[in-house]
Design an enzyme around this catalytic site. Structure first.
Site, short mmCIF file in Angstrom:
data_model
loop_
_atom_site.label_atom_id
_atom_site.label_comp_id
_atom_site.label_asym_id
_atom_site.label_seq_id
_atom_site.Cartn_x
_atom_site.Cartn_y
_atom_site.Cartn_z
N SER A 167 0.82 -1.21 0.00
CA SER A 167 0.00 0.00 0.00
C SER A 167 0.85 1.26 0.00
O SER A 167 2.01 1.25 0.43
CB SER A 167 -0.92 0.02 1.22
OG SER A 167 -1.70 -1.14 1.26
N1 SAM Z 1 -0.69 -4.72 4.10
C1 SAM Z 1 -0.01 -5.00 2.88
C2 SAM Z 1 1.33 -4.37 2.79
O1 SAM Z 1 1.69 -3.59 3.64
O2 SAM Z 1 2.05 -4.72 1.86
C3 SAM Z 1 -0.80 -4.65 1.65
C4 SAM Z 1 -1.76 -5.65 1.35
S1 SAM Z 1 -2.48 -5.80 -0.21
C5 SAM Z 1 -3.16 -4.24 -0.54
C6 SAM Z 1 -3.85 -6.80 0.28
C7 SAM Z 1 -3.47 -8.20 0.63
O3 SAM Z 1 -4.62 -8.84 1.16
C8 SAM Z 1 -3.03 -9.01 -0.56
O4 SAM Z 1 -1.77 -9.53 -0.33
C9 SAM Z 1 -4.10 -10.10 -0.65
O5 SAM Z 1 -3.56 -11.34 -1.10
C10 SAM Z 1 -4.57 -10.19 0.77
N2 SAM Z 1 -5.89 -10.79 0.95
C11 SAM Z 1 -7.02 -10.63 0.23
N3 SAM Z 1 -8.02 -11.35 0.77
C12 SAM Z 1 -7.52 -11.96 1.87
C13 SAM Z 1 -8.05 -12.84 2.85
N4 SAM Z 1 -9.35 -13.22 2.83
N5 SAM Z 1 -7.24 -13.26 3.84
C14 SAM Z 1 -5.95 -12.90 3.89
N6 SAM Z 1 -5.38 -12.09 2.99
C15 SAM Z 1 -6.15 -11.61 1.98
#
Ligand code: SAM
Length: 663
Positions: A62
């Site tokens: 992000s």
């Molecule tokens: N917090 C992260 C960072 O600092 O890099 C950014 C995260 S990215 C915008 C969103 C993440 O949520 C992705 O890696 C995606 O695979 C994960 N995601 C989506 N649905 C999810 C779920 N149900 N459980 C766990 N992770 C999930």
């Protein structure tokens, strides 16, 4: 390494602090965690750019601002147990781990989870544990959590996550449509069964895929929502979403928008110039509503006490004492003698005619300038209640006689030409009237309030004109303190339940601590003093405009002209509101936390008083402010027009002799 540290510091200053991230602990954590260590190889040079970046499995790390804003919203404490859903690169978890006791973070993609765990371990962030799985179910074995941060957007708030919040815990999560932007919510668990919900603004994240999130299918794969999307909306988009359109001023729906002010003790309505019709009309419409529906009975305005007292007598149908001059004859005449103010004054009179005298709403002046009018009023009052005291007062005020017409020359004369200063006399006179409250005020408390306030005004004005000669903050502060104290005296005189609407320029009613007035010049104002005294019971409403016309003079004591208002500067708050493309609207900052934060970073704001100098507009009229700190709400009117001065042809048949504008 120092190169990254420098870039990181700059990122924190420019992208975070200036955009309104205020929590020092969050800013410190963002200064500590090396974002370059959470990127795919080859992307390090972009580590401190202002945006999201692609990582493996088609996901994103992000934007730093979003990480900081969500972390700040989660209000993490040193002992907190935190859950993050959506580990991604591990960066946001690393930031949270610097602020909280422990962080559990869960990622649905195994490879991402493994890499993140390695990075966190390599940095020695031992209080952070990475799990692989569907985060929409939370981590029941580790619950309850003091805070849960979800970094992917779901269709709704997963029940499992709400249940896993400790009482007092905060859940920060984007919710919205799969393809579109989402709203960032903060849900706070108040009790076992009660949750508070706030919207913090619009954001755009990759989808939350799982049992209580979106279903996974080919067309809606997370990889379709990759790099660059996990970022906050532009500020003009946020304004467009947040701003409530305003109906016509005479539509009851306009007044109804302000019913929430009904609980306030004081509502302060500003204006961005002293000669704009729409500002006057909006203030009048809000005030009518507050008087009619919410028991406000005091209208206190940035006008001289004795002049406003003439209006007050007219609107409340009160006796006209012996000596009285035509009010509002002093520059700037158009500020009060205009068709909008006259219409409001007539409305007040009509409204009051339906009421018993004790329920009538009054019109009071807070300002200090008409010393001559106040002296005449005190003497007339004493003549009627205590002629002997009147003779003494005549003697005392005689000291000021040479300066009554041009009081601004008094300070110089006293200080440089050895004239006698009149301070002791006017203070003694004021004290003496106040001591006679019981004797004088018994039969006619309104008359006593008027005389006492005039005596106070004379004492303040003597000092004001004396120190005006030095310039500086002291005279401004004395004037605004006098205005504030006058407001308090009027409120006190009307009892503990009394409520007031204040009309004054934005520079008086917007909290001075958040403008150059306070930060550079050490000046205070009524808005600041009201917040300090009344807290949440004071509501401060600013006004803004982009362009149009304004009634103003080119020089002090000059003729009124109708001048074109230059389009607002692109680097001003007005420029942002104009770019949002809304013609008339209202923003309540506390209901739009994300926008509020985005607007906190100081910008230019335009202040037009009774003088307008378009040629030197930047130097003469713009100052840096932090708008959402300065005001609780802003009324935006993109194009506005000059007030219409009252001319003798406005004389209407049937107008009583006591008509305050004296035609
Ligand atoms: N917090 C992260 C960072 O600092 O890099 C950014 C995260 S990215 C915008 C969103 C993440 O949520 C992705 O890696 C995606 O695979 C994960 N995601 C989506 N649905 C999810 C779920 N149900 N459980 C766990 N992770 C999930």
């Amino acid at each position: 390494m120092t190169q990254y540290a420098d870039l990181r510091d700059r990122m924190v200053d420019v992208q975070l602090a200036r955009r309104g991230i205020r929590d020092i602990r969050v800013l410190d954590a963002m200064r500590q965690v090396p974002r370059e260590r959470f990127l795919e190889a080859g992307f390090e040079e972009f580590a401190y750019e202002d945006g999201a970046l692609p990582i493996a499995n088609g996901q994103t790390i992000s934007q730093p601002y979003i990480v900081a804003a969500m972390t700040e919203a989660a209000e993490l404490k040193r002992t907190d147990k935190v859950l993050e859903v959506g580990t991604g690169s591990g960066y946001a978890a690393a930031v949270a781990s610097r602020l909280a006791g422990t962080v559990q973070t869960i990622e649905r993609h195994g490879p991402l989870a493994r890499t993140a765990q390695e990075r966190l371990a390599a940095l020695g962030y031992a209080n952070c544990t990475v799990h692989t799985g569907d985060g929409t179910r939370g981590l029941p074995d580790e619950a309850p959590f003091d805070a849960i941060l979800v970094t992917a957007g779901g269709p709704s708030v997963p029940d499992a996550l709400k249940r896993q919040l400790a009482v007092g815990g905060r859940l920060v999560i984007p919710v919205g449509n799969f393809e579109d932007e989402q709203s960032l919510f903060r849900i706070t668990r108040r009790t076992e069964t009660d949750y508070d919900e706030e919207t913090l603004g619009a954001v755009r994240f990759v989808p939350l895929i799982g049992e209580q999130g979106w279903a996974e299918d080919g067309t809606r794969a997370a990889s379709n929502h990759a790099a660059g999307h996990a970022r906050a909306q532009s500020v003009t988009d946020m304004i467009r979403v947040a701003i409530e359109p305003l109906p016509a001023f005479d539509d009851p729906a306009f007044g109804a928008l302000f019913d929430r002010f009904g609980q306030s003790r004081v509502v302060l309505l500003g204006e961005a110039s002293h000669g704009t019709s729409e500002f006057c009309q909006a203030r009048a419409a809000i005030t009518r509503r507050l008087i009619e529906k919410h028991g406000f009975a005091i209208v206190a305005v940035e006008a001289d006490w004795p002049d406003a007292a003439a209006i007050d007598r007219y609107v409340r149908g009160r006796e006209h004492p012996g000596s009285h001059e035509t009010p509002f004859e002093r520059f700037p005449i158009w500020m009060w003698r205009n068709t909008d103010v006259a219409a409001f004054v007539d409305w007040m009179r009509g409204h009051n005619e339906q009421k018993t005298p004790s329920d009538r709403a009054g019109f009071f002046g807070l300002d200090i300038y008409n010393m001559r009018g106040s002296i005449a009023a005190v003497l007339a009052y004493l003549d009627s209640v205590d002629p002997e005291a009147a003779a003494v007062a005549r003697e005392r005020y005689g000291c000021l006689t040479p300066w009554q017409r041009e009081p601004s020359t008094y300070g110089r004369a006293v200080l440089t030409e050895g004239y006698r200063k009149c301070e002791a006399e006017v203070v003694r006179q004021c004290q003496q009237i106040l001591q006679k409250q019981l004797a004088y005020g018994a039969e006619n408390p309104e008359g006593f309030l008027d005389a006492a306030q005039n005596a106070r005004l004379i004492a303040s004005a003597e000092r004001y004109y004396r120190i005006l000669y030095y310039g500086g903050a002291e005279s401004w502060n004395l004037r605004d303190t006098h205005m504030f104290e006058t407001l308090c005296h009027v409120l006190d005189a009307h009892g503990p339940q009394s409520k007031a609407v204040v009309w004054a320029h934005n520079s008086h009613i917007g909290d001075a601590r958040f403008t150059e007035m306070g930060t550079v010049r050490n000046e205070l104002n009524i808005g600041q003093l009201c917040r300090e005294k009344f807290g949440e019971a004071a509501t401060l409403v600013g006004f803004g405009t982009h362009t149009g016309t304004v009634a103003a003079a080119s020089n002090w004591d000059g003729e009124m002209e109708v001048l074109c208002v230059r389009p607002s500067r692109a680097d001003s708050y007005e420029g942002l509101f104009h770019d949002a493309g809304v013609e008339r609207g209202l923003v309540e900052f506390r209901r739009h936390e994300a926008l509020r934060r985005r607007l906190l970073e100081p910008r230019l704001e335009r202040f037009i008083g009774v003088i307008y100098r378009p040629d030197t507009e930047l130097q003469s009229h713009y100052a840096e402010t932090s708008l959402p700190h300065q005001f609780d709400e802003l009324i935006w009117l993109d194009e506005t027009h000059a007030v219409t001065r009252l001319e003798p042809e406005h004389r209407r048949t049937g107008v009583p002799d006591t008509y305050p504008f004296g035609f």
